[in-house]
Design a protein around this motif. Sequence first.
Motif, PDB file in Angstrom:
ATOM      1  N   ASN A 240      37.081 -28.299 -39.998  1.00  0.00           N
ATOM      2  CA  ASN A 240      36.533 -27.015 -40.421  1.00  0.00           C
ATOM      3  C   ASN A 240      36.448 -25.987 -39.289  1.00  0.00           C
ATOM      4  O   ASN A 240      35.676 -25.034 -39.355  1.00  0.00           O
ATOM      5  CB  ASN A 240      35.144 -27.200 -41.040  1.00  0.00           C
ATOM      6  CG  ASN A 240      34.912 -26.229 -42.187  1.00  0.00           C
ATOM      7  OD1 ASN A 240      35.853 -25.744 -42.815  1.00  0.00           O
ATOM      8  ND2 ASN A 240      33.658 -25.927 -42.446  1.00  0.00           N
ATOM      9  N   LYS A 241      37.265 -26.175 -38.235  1.00  0.00           N
ATOM     10  CA  LYS A 241      37.357 -25.209 -37.143  1.00  0.00           C
ATOM     11  C   LYS A 241      38.830 -24.883 -36.922  1.00  0.00           C
ATOM     12  O   LYS A 241      39.673 -25.778 -36.889  1.00  0.00           O
ATOM     13  CB  LYS A 241      36.739 -25.754 -35.853  1.00  0.00           C
ATOM     14  CG  LYS A 241      35.219 -25.883 -35.908  1.00  0.00           C
ATOM     15  CD  LYS A 241      34.665 -26.316 -34.551  1.00  0.00           C
ATOM     16  CE  LYS A 241      33.155 -26.413 -34.584  1.00  0.00           C
ATOM     17  NZ  LYS A 241      32.595 -26.824 -33.249  1.00  0.00           N
ATOM     18  N   TYR A 242      39.117 -23.596 -36.763  1.00  0.00           N
ATOM     19  CA  TYR A 242      40.502 -23.154 -36.728  1.00  0.00           C
ATOM     20  C   TYR A 242      40.809 -22.318 -35.479  1.00  0.00           C
ATOM     21  O   TYR A 242      39.935 -21.634 -34.941  1.00  0.00           O
ATOM     22  CB  TYR A 242      40.818 -22.324 -37.983  1.00  0.00           C
ATOM     23  CG  TYR A 242      40.533 -23.064 -39.271  1.00  0.00           C
ATOM     24  CD1 TYR A 242      41.498 -23.875 -39.864  1.00  0.00           C
ATOM     25  CD2 TYR A 242      39.289 -22.964 -39.893  1.00  0.00           C
ATOM     26  CE1 TYR A 242      41.241 -24.565 -41.041  1.00  0.00           C
ATOM     27  CE2 TYR A 242      39.015 -23.648 -41.064  1.00  0.00           C
ATOM     28  CZ  TYR A 242      39.984 -24.449 -41.641  1.00  0.00           C
ATOM     29  OH  TYR A 242      39.731 -25.129 -42.799  1.00  0.00           O
ATOM     30  N   GLU A 243      42.061 -22.391 -35.072  1.00  0.00           N
ATOM     31  CA  GLU A 243      42.528 -21.620 -33.926  1.00  0.00           C
ATOM     32  C   GLU A 243      43.696 -20.745 -34.371  1.00  0.00           C
ATOM     33  O   GLU A 243      44.562 -21.184 -35.132  1.00  0.00           O
ATOM     34  CB  GLU A 243      42.979 -22.555 -32.809  1.00  0.00           C
ATOM     35  CG  GLU A 243      43.448 -21.838 -31.556  1.00  0.00           C
ATOM     36  CD  GLU A 243      43.827 -22.817 -30.455  1.00  0.00           C
ATOM     37  OE1 GLU A 243      43.447 -22.579 -29.300  1.00  0.00           O
ATOM     38  OE2 GLU A 243      44.507 -23.825 -30.760  1.00  0.00           O
ATOM     39  N   ILE A 244      43.722 -19.508 -33.881  1.00  0.00           N
ATOM     40  CA  ILE A 244      44.775 -18.574 -34.266  1.00  0.00           C
ATOM     41  C   ILE A 244      46.092 -18.952 -33.596  1.00  0.00           C
ATOM     42  O   ILE A 244      46.141 -19.206 -32.396  1.00  0.00           O
ATOM     43  CB  ILE A 244      44.402 -17.129 -33.870  1.00  0.00           C
ATOM     44  CG1 ILE A 244      43.132 -16.693 -34.609  1.00  0.00           C
ATOM     45  CG2 ILE A 244      45.542 -16.167 -34.193  1.00  0.00           C
ATOM     46  CD1 ILE A 244      42.593 -15.356 -34.132  1.00  0.00           C
TER      47      ILE A 244
END
Length: 286
Positions: A68-72
Amino acid sequence: MAFSFFGNQKNKNQKATNQVVEVDVTKITPNRFQPRKVFEPNAIKELAETIQEHGLLQPIIIREFEPNKYEIIAGERRFRAVSELQWDKIPAIIEKMNDKETASLALIENLQREQLSSVEEAQAYRSLMELNHLTQTALAQGMGKSQSAVANKLRLLKLITPVQNAILDRRISERHGRALLELNEDQQRDALMEIVNSKFTVKQTEDLVAQMTGKPRPQDEAPVTAVKPKKKRAKKAKGLTADTRVAVNTIKKSVKLIRDNGMKIKTRESDEDDHYEIVIEIPKQK
């Protein structure tokens, strides 16, 4: 722009083009591998106004690096603009990528779509070469550029950090920076102060570099105020015969070629009564 040297990345991107989802803005973080170092606030504000009026026409690309954590991966300017508008969610495409793939795609996306400074472009080229174990020739082929164009950009990374930062901040141009490549580190630092404080043109900068390196300048150009070198400048050659001038110019061209290949050498010149003296100090390789 070719993607062949990144394996099957292109095919993976094509499969994900319709998988657009809404993701909480607070769960997204910027890309650690982002090549752009400077984001112009006014440009982000203008983009935010455009998005406010017309909506976000193209989703950003992200990856889930933790639950549930995202990186561009691509689209940090759009993300910054949406954050300024205080949106809760942003349309995004979620890709499955490792660090190497993420970094490579982020670099390519910025090289292809963003107006990077010449130093940022050079840093991106170097990162792509290191990540994918590429030669300059292979990188140039993959990017659809000539090998000389890539090599010329990479040479900017030989400049000292203050000069690179001045190019990043648009205080001097890439051409100013190229002129300074002929100077050693101390000379670059002195010359940078003079160029910025006196707002030198590129031609004035080239004249300054010629003075600091003891090289003759074209006679029809007006002199410029130069930083005094720490060492006494050698006198210009006078009264040389045609054969002597050819010999001296040949040696100077050889010295320039050695410097262009990255070796730091020192030279001293003096015009004596019966001969012209050139002393070249070549450091021993450790």
